[in-house]
Every structure is written in C-alpha cells, then in structure tokens.
Design a protein around this motif. Structure first.
Motif, mmCIF file in Angstrom:
data_model
loop_
_atom_site.group_PDB
_atom_site.id
_atom_site.type_symbol
_atom_site.label_atom_id
_atom_site.label_comp_id
_atom_site.label_asym_id
_atom_site.label_seq_id
_atom_site.Cartn_x
_atom_site.Cartn_y
_atom_site.Cartn_z
ATOM 1 N N ASP A 247 -23.761 16.702 -38.530
ATOM 2 C CA ASP A 247 -23.876 16.708 -39.784
ATOM 3 C C ASP A 247 -23.272 18.019 -40.637
ATOM 4 O OD1 ASP A 247 -24.482 13.737 -38.327
ATOM 5 O OD2 ASP A 247 -26.909 14.816 -38.245
ATOM 6 N N GLY A 248 -22.777 17.231 -41.121
ATOM 7 C CA GLY A 248 -22.148 18.825 -42.682
ATOM 8 C C GLY A 248 -21.661 19.898 -41.355
ATOM 9 N N GLU A 249 -21.400 21.185 -41.951
ATOM 10 C CA GLU A 249 -20.689 22.233 -41.070
ATOM 11 C C GLU A 249 -21.326 22.118 -39.706
ATOM 12 O OE1 GLU A 249 -17.983 23.348 -42.078
ATOM 13 O OE2 GLU A 249 -17.392 22.346 -43.635
ATOM 14 N N PRO A 250 -20.608 23.011 -39.105
ATOM 15 C CA PRO A 250 -20.676 23.244 -37.389
ATOM 16 C C PRO A 250 -21.550 24.725 -37.610
ATOM 17 C CG PRO A 250 -18.368 22.376 -37.623
ATOM 18 C CD PRO A 250 -18.665 22.523 -38.755
ATOM 19 N N LYS A 251 -22.898 24.744 -37.005
ATOM 20 C CA LYS A 251 -23.456 25.389 -37.182
ATOM 21 C C LYS A 251 -23.286 27.313 -36.288
ATOM 22 C CE LYS A 251 -28.808 27.474 -36.269
ATOM 23 N NZ LYS A 251 -30.253 27.278 -35.606
ATOM 24 N N GLU A 252 -23.237 28.075 -37.054
ATOM 25 C CA GLU A 252 -23.084 29.325 -36.390
ATOM 26 C C GLU A 252 -23.587 30.022 -36.243
ATOM 27 O OE1 GLU A 252 -20.268 30.656 -39.252
ATOM 28 O OE2 GLU A 252 -18.120 29.272 -39.332
ATOM 29 N N TRP A 253 -23.141 31.112 -35.330
ATOM 30 C CA TRP A 253 -24.458 32.392 -34.446
ATOM 31 C C TRP A 253 -23.270 33.541 -34.820
ATOM 32 C CZ3 TRP A 253 -24.404 26.994 -33.367
ATOM 33 C CH2 TRP A 253 -26.408 26.826 -32.865
ATOM 34 N N ASP B 278 -22.893 41.282 -30.274
ATOM 35 C CA ASP B 278 -23.397 42.393 -31.117
ATOM 36 C C ASP B 278 -23.412 43.737 -30.948
ATOM 37 O OD1 ASP B 278 -23.164 40.601 -33.568
ATOM 38 O OD2 ASP B 278 -25.344 40.181 -33.224
ATOM 39 N N LEU B 279 -23.681 43.379 -29.208
ATOM 40 C CA LEU B 279 -24.132 44.984 -28.748
ATOM 41 C C LEU B 279 -22.456 45.384 -27.625
ATOM 42 C CD1 LEU B 279 -26.454 43.807 -25.820
ATOM 43 C CD2 LEU B 279 -27.188 45.424 -27.483
ATOM 44 N N ARG B 280 -21.569 44.385 -28.773
ATOM 45 C CA ARG B 280 -20.011 45.129 -27.758
ATOM 46 C C ARG B 280 -18.661 45.318 -29.112
ATOM 47 N NH1 ARG B 280 -23.127 43.930 -24.146
ATOM 48 N NH2 ARG B 280 -22.596 43.863 -22.068
ATOM 49 N N GLY B 281 -19.881 44.976 -30.161
ATOM 50 C CA GLY B 281 -19.212 45.038 -31.240
ATOM 51 C C GLY B 281 -17.830 44.142 -31.687
ATOM 52 N N ASP B 282 -18.378 42.852 -30.989
ATOM 53 C CA ASP B 282 -17.340 41.190 -31.110
ATOM 54 C C ASP B 282 -17.824 40.666 -32.508
ATOM 55 O OD1 ASP B 282 -16.562 38.925 -30.784
ATOM 56 O OD2 ASP B 282 -16.749 38.469 -29.048
ATOM 57 N N LYS B 283 -17.403 40.827 -33.673
ATOM 58 C CA LYS B 283 -17.237 39.798 -34.429
ATOM 59 C C LYS B 283 -17.151 38.738 -35.098
ATOM 60 C CE LYS B 283 -19.382 44.087 -35.885
ATOM 61 N NZ LYS B 283 -20.835 43.968 -35.981
ATOM 62 N N GLY C 222 -9.169 34.638 -31.605
ATOM 63 C CA GLY C 222 -9.224 35.724 -32.919
ATOM 64 C C GLY C 222 -10.610 35.730 -33.202
ATOM 65 N N ASP C 223 -11.330 34.741 -34.630
ATOM 66 C CA ASP C 223 -11.891 34.976 -34.868
ATOM 67 C C ASP C 223 -13.171 33.991 -35.089
ATOM 68 O OD1 ASP C 223 -10.176 35.990 -36.671
ATOM 69 O OD2 ASP C 223 -9.617 34.162 -37.514
ATOM 70 N N LYS C 224 -12.834 33.023 -33.610
ATOM 71 C CA LYS C 224 -14.323 32.317 -33.058
ATOM 72 C C LYS C 224 -13.764 31.660 -32.040
ATOM 73 C CE LYS C 224 -14.459 28.930 -36.257
ATOM 74 N NZ LYS C 224 -15.506 29.315 -36.997
ATOM 75 N N ALA C 225 -15.247 31.479 -31.596
ATOM 76 C CA ALA C 225 -15.523 31.240 -30.204
ATOM 77 C C ALA C 225 -16.543 29.740 -30.088
ATOM 78 C CB ALA C 225 -15.882 32.070 -29.467
ATOM 79 N N MET C 226 -16.160 28.566 -28.998
ATOM 80 C CA MET C 226 -16.771 27.337 -28.871
ATOM 81 C C MET C 226 -17.458 27.807 -27.615
ATOM 82 S SD MET C 226 -16.343 23.348 -29.315
ATOM 83 C CE MET C 226 -16.387 23.943 -31.341
ATOM 84 N N LEU C 227 -18.578 27.535 -27.578
ATOM 85 C CA LEU C 227 -20.151 27.224 -26.239
ATOM 86 C C LEU C 227 -19.492 25.544 -25.305
ATOM 87 C CD1 LEU C 227 -19.879 30.132 -27.220
ATOM 88 C CD2 LEU C 227 -21.621 30.527 -25.640
ATOM 89 N N VAL C 228 -18.859 24.929 -24.870
ATOM 90 C CA VAL C 228 -19.534 23.705 -24.209
ATOM 91 C C VAL C 228 -20.265 23.869 -23.640
ATOM 92 C CG1 VAL C 228 -18.147 21.667 -24.154
ATOM 93 C CG2 VAL C 228 -16.964 23.172 -25.103
#
Length: 203
Positions: free
Chosen positions: A197-203, A151-156, A119-125
C-alpha cells in the motif's frame, strides 16, 4: 459378677484356623494386586515416554517437511524474481540465496532467504510455507538489523522487503502490504507480485 470373655463368632462351619487361612489368602491376593498395579504403572510410564518420543519425532519430521516445502517455493521463485521486478520498474543485477550476515563485535546475526541487490537498493525476501504475522514482525526486525549492519560498514543503500508464501491468508497478506512489504505468491507454474500500500517502506 465377673464379665465372661467370649470368642468371636466365625461364619457357621468355619473354625479359627480356616478363618486365619482365608485372611492370609486375602493378604497374598492384596500383595499380588499391589504388584500388578505397580507393574501397570511402570508399563504406563514406559508407554508415555515412547509416545512422547513418537510425538517429538513426528513434529521434527513435519518441521523438516515444512522447511523443504519452503525451499521448493524459494527455488521456484528465485530464478524469475529479477525479471518480475524489472517489469515493475525495479532492477536488481545480483541475486543470492541464504545470505548470512555476522557481526560478532556488535552481536548482529541474521540470514536472508533471497537477497536482490543493485548499487542503490537491496531487497530482502523472506520465504515461508505459510507466513504468519509473527513472521512479518521478524522480517521487520531483520530489516532493522540490515540497516544497522550496513551503517556500520558505510553502506548507504536503502533496503526494502518482501514476503513470499505458498499459502497466505487474506489477513496476513493485508498485514504484509500495510507494513510496506511486497507480497509474492505462487500461481500455477509461475508467481505474482503485489505492491505494498503506497510506497514500499525503506530502511
């Protein structure tokens, strides 16, 4: 005193008719030689075209083989991927292969090899037989498209990425991790996941 015109000297024992016959024979040989050269040139051109077709077909078959090998990797890691990430503190309730995204109005088109979602996060592999730095850059662009599409669909939700490869050089692996992606590598009958390295980058 008038200049006396003399006939050309022919090789001893040959008269004009014999010399002329020899010249005509040479002329015919020259024609035959030219014809042979033309035929050889045509054969070479045909051979070149056949060779090019063979090379193209081999390249196509090798490409298909590479894609199939990538599919093997994909189907090998996909079933256990959720469990592996749960061990790392990331829970994804849903998993899908070859998720396609199409937005014709905004001209956004991309495909995700494996997508893990909650519900909060998605991972693209992204799955490749032998990933390259160019593949990693393409995956970054894919995450950017995913962000715009959402963003165009209001998916936060936030989006993160991973790169899986059967053969991954140390340089590419280091590059993947520096971009904030997870690295997924097959090891025997299972696979390992390396955190970025460090925290995973988020988009």
């Amino acid at each position: 005193m008038a200049k006396v015109q003399t006939l050309p000297d022919y090789p001893r024992g040959l008269d004009f008719e014999q010399v002329w016959a020899a010249l005509m024979e040479d002329r015919e040989r020259l024609k035959e030689t030219k014809q042979i050269l033309r035929e050889n040139a045509e054969r070479f051109e045909q051979w070149q075209k056949v060779t090019e077709r063979i090379v193209e077909e081999n390249a196509r078959q090798i490409g298909k083989l590479g894609n199939r090998f990538g599919e093997v990797i994909e189907y090998m890691i996909a079933p256990g991927l959720q469990d592996k990430f749960i061990e790392m503190g990331l829970t994804f309730q849903e998993a899908s292969n070859h998720a396609k995204f199409r937005d014709y109005n905004n001209k956004i088109f991309f495909e995700v090899d494996i997508m893990l979602e909650n519900g909060d996060k998605a991972m693209l592999v992204e799955v490749k037989t032998k990933p390259s730095t160019e593949n990693v850059q393409e995956h970054i662009e894919r995450l950017e498209k995913m962000r715009t599409y959402a963003d165009l669909r209001g998916d936060k939700r936030t989006f993160i990425g991973a790169v899986a490869g059967a053969v991954m050089t140390d340089n590419v692996k280091e590059y993947v991790l520096k971009q904030g992606f997870f690295v997924i590598e097959p090891t025997g009958e299972t696979f390992t996941i390396i955190q970025p390295d460090g925290e995973p980058k988020e988009w």
